[in-house]
Design a protein around this motif. Sequence first.
Motif, PDB file in Angstrom:
ATOM      1  N   MET A 177      21.803  -6.436   0.658  1.00 42.67           N
ATOM      2  CA  MET A 177      20.663  -7.000  -0.848  1.00 42.67           C
ATOM      3  C   MET A 177      19.098  -6.588   0.435  1.00 42.67           C
ATOM      4  O   MET A 177      19.271  -6.722   1.043  1.00 42.67           O
ATOM      5  N   THR A 178      18.090  -5.581  -0.155  1.00 43.64           N
ATOM      6  CA  THR A 178      17.494  -5.206   1.209  1.00 43.64           C
ATOM      7  C   THR A 178      16.402  -5.951  -0.180  1.00 43.64           C
ATOM      8  O   THR A 178      16.377  -6.197  -1.384  1.00 43.64           O
ATOM      9  N   THR A 179      15.551  -7.174   0.288  1.00 40.78           N
ATOM     10  CA  THR A 179      14.466  -8.047  -0.277  1.00 40.78           C
ATOM     11  C   THR A 179      13.602  -8.238   0.574  1.00 40.78           C
ATOM     12  O   THR A 179      13.090  -7.610   1.472  1.00 40.78           O
ATOM     13  N   GLN A 198       1.120  -1.715  -0.115  1.00 37.25           N
ATOM     14  CA  GLN A 198      -0.258  -0.043  -0.006  1.00 37.25           C
ATOM     15  C   GLN A 198       0.946   1.306   0.172  1.00 37.25           C
ATOM     16  O   GLN A 198       0.393   2.770  -0.586  1.00 37.25           O
ATOM     17  N   TYR A 199       1.930   1.255   0.715  1.00 36.07           N
ATOM     18  CA  TYR A 199       2.778   2.146   0.740  1.00 36.07           C
ATOM     19  C   TYR A 199       3.793   3.075   0.083  1.00 36.07           C
ATOM     20  O   TYR A 199       4.382   3.531  -0.003  1.00 36.07           O
ATOM     21  N   CYS A 200       3.812   1.558  -1.020  1.00 35.23           N
ATOM     22  CA  CYS A 200       5.284   2.050  -1.892  1.00 35.23           C
ATOM     23  C   CYS A 200       4.354   1.380  -3.456  1.00 35.23           C
ATOM     24  O   CYS A 200       4.338   2.074  -4.473  1.00 35.23           O
ATOM     25  N   THR A 213      10.894  -2.608   8.836  1.00 33.81           N
ATOM     26  CA  THR A 213       9.894  -2.061   9.170  1.00 33.81           C
ATOM     27  C   THR A 213       9.248  -0.896   9.034  1.00 33.81           C
ATOM     28  O   THR A 213       9.408  -0.113   9.627  1.00 33.81           O
ATOM     29  N   VAL A 214       8.189  -0.803   8.025  1.00 34.34           N
ATOM     30  CA  VAL A 214       7.551   0.405   7.865  1.00 34.34           C
ATOM     31  C   VAL A 214       6.702   0.394   9.116  1.00 34.34           C
ATOM     32  O   VAL A 214       5.791  -0.330   8.488  1.00 34.34           O
ATOM     33  N   VAL A 215       6.594   0.994   9.720  1.00 33.27           N
ATOM     34  CA  VAL A 215       4.865   1.231  11.262  1.00 33.27           C
ATOM     35  C   VAL A 215       4.359   2.425  10.588  1.00 33.27           C
ATOM     36  O   VAL A 215       4.658   3.572   9.697  1.00 33.27           O
TER      37      VAL A 215
HETATM   38  N1  SAM Z   1      11.710  -4.947  -2.533  1.00 34.99           N
HETATM   39  C1  SAM Z   1      12.577  -4.907  -1.266  1.00 34.99           C
HETATM   40  C2  SAM Z   1      11.934  -4.545  -0.089  1.00 34.99           C
HETATM   41  O1  SAM Z   1      10.791  -5.137  -0.181  1.00 34.99           O
HETATM   42  O2  SAM Z   1      12.706  -4.766   0.121  1.00 34.99           O
HETATM   43  C3  SAM Z   1      13.345  -3.523  -1.672  1.00 34.99           C
HETATM   44  C4  SAM Z   1      12.807  -2.587  -2.619  1.00 34.99           C
HETATM   45  S1  SAM Z   1      11.571  -1.440  -0.849  1.00 34.99           S
HETATM   46  C5  SAM Z   1      11.239  -0.422  -2.124  1.00 34.99           C
HETATM   47  C6  SAM Z   1      13.684  -1.203  -0.274  1.00 34.99           C
HETATM   48  C7  SAM Z   1      12.097  -0.908   1.244  1.00 34.99           C
HETATM   49  O3  SAM Z   1      11.551   0.786   0.850  1.00 34.99           O
HETATM   50  C8  SAM Z   1      10.992  -0.932   2.176  1.00 34.99           C
HETATM   51  O4  SAM Z   1      12.253  -1.588   3.417  1.00 34.99           O
HETATM   52  C9  SAM Z   1      10.526  -0.950   1.896  1.00 34.99           C
HETATM   53  O5  SAM Z   1       9.389  -1.150   2.960  1.00 34.99           O
HETATM   54  C10 SAM Z   1      10.481   0.618   1.611  1.00 34.99           C
HETATM   55  N2  SAM Z   1       9.879   1.576   1.726  1.00 34.99           N
HETATM   56  C11 SAM Z   1       9.031   1.541   0.174  1.00 34.99           C
HETATM   57  N3  SAM Z   1       7.706   2.893   0.710  1.00 34.99           N
HETATM   58  C12 SAM Z   1       8.060   3.107   1.470  1.00 34.99           C
HETATM   59  C13 SAM Z   1       7.601   4.663   2.068  1.00 34.99           C
HETATM   60  N4  SAM Z   1       6.317   5.142   2.068  1.00 34.99           N
HETATM   61  N5  SAM Z   1       8.200   4.132   3.325  1.00 34.99           N
HETATM   62  C14 SAM Z   1       9.064   3.942   3.876  1.00 34.99           C
HETATM   63  N6  SAM Z   1      10.045   2.833   3.569  1.00 34.99           N
HETATM   64  C15 SAM Z   1       8.927   2.118   2.474  1.00 34.99           C
END
Ligand code: SAM
Length: 339
Positions: A94-96, A26-28, A159-161
């Motif tokens: 790596m972030t996954t 939802q947030y991304c 964790t996005v809170v």
């Molecule tokens: N798919 C991978 C993942 O889920 O970690 C890597 C890409 S993701 C865009 C990287 C990080 O950005 C994740 O930890 C995600 O929760 C965080 N993220 C995405 N949108 C966000 C937001 N609106 N506020 C804070 N963190 C966010």
Amino acid sequence: MIADTLGRPLRNLRLSVTDRCNLRCQYCMPEEEYVWLPREDILSFEEIARLVDVFADLGVDKVRLTGGEPLLRKDLHRLVALLAANPRIHDLAMTTNGVLLAEHAPSLRAAGLHRVTVSLDTLRPERFKALTRRDTHARVLEGIEAVRRSGWPGLKIDTVVMRGVNGDELVELIEYGRKVGGEVRFIEYMDVGGATAWSMDQVVSRAEMLSELERRYGRIEPIVERSSAPADRFRLPDGASFGIISSTTSPFCRTCDRSRLTADGVWYLCLYATRGTDLREALRRGAGREELEGLIASPWRGRADRGAEERLGMAERRPLIQIGELKRDPHLEMHTRGG
Ligand code: SAM
């Protein structure tokens, strides 16, 4: 080592290896369908490694693979092996989202990936499904378990809170982190590109998180360290540690040494930047090393970005970029430039 106008060194490069993702958080990525980067524009592993080598010459020694979901990029272990062979890269992470991690962990570790951060916003399968619109919670937990079992050090859980979504799970997540041997980092919900439903009232601030955790654990001590890492770290009375990334209410722009390369080779100096440098064009027309170095060094020397601090100073905060604009320019999306 080169520095920008605020004395911040060029050190930390986040490499988005794909703009595709297998979740729809939802947030991304609140939409189901997106305008994807053209396939022919996506950098090959050799092109990425060549650029990383130029970056390393200029001071970069930390590289993080991200996306989109990096594990959707076929044969990612091949890129890991190319980057791990670069002696100037001291930290290769790596972030996954973890969905495909269990099957890929052994080959990535063998290829030389130093450590993994898994994004996990909830321990409750139903919440996960509502938040990500996919039913793959168990697979994420299996991915984390695979890392734990193999004894791979350096595991982090991000964790996005969000208020009303998972704001009540802080203690459970800390306890889970303890169980799997990973340090949990709570991220304040950010108004980045892609977060089109963002509003300030959904942000759980660092102060609020700390007071909630103090109610449960007692006095929490900050860990004092010199670091450009985005998380402030804290210690519980029993010695366990955790982090908070407070980009929204207490940004850390003054020490930010991060820049971002998209999967199609556009380089951004700030998560909030609306314009980047096209390195793919130069690379593919055969630019030499000196020209590539100039294309990187010169914008970095002129860098004055303080995106998150500027957002903080705004009287009325709304989502950074509206949906129509994101559709016209997918480079503005968080999932394109790599979180
Ligand atoms: N798919 C991978 C993942 O889920 O970690 C890597 C890409 S993701 C865009 C990287 C990080 O950005 C994740 O930890 C995600 O929760 C965080 N993220 C995405 N949108 C966000 C937001 N609106 N506020 C804070 N963190 C966010």
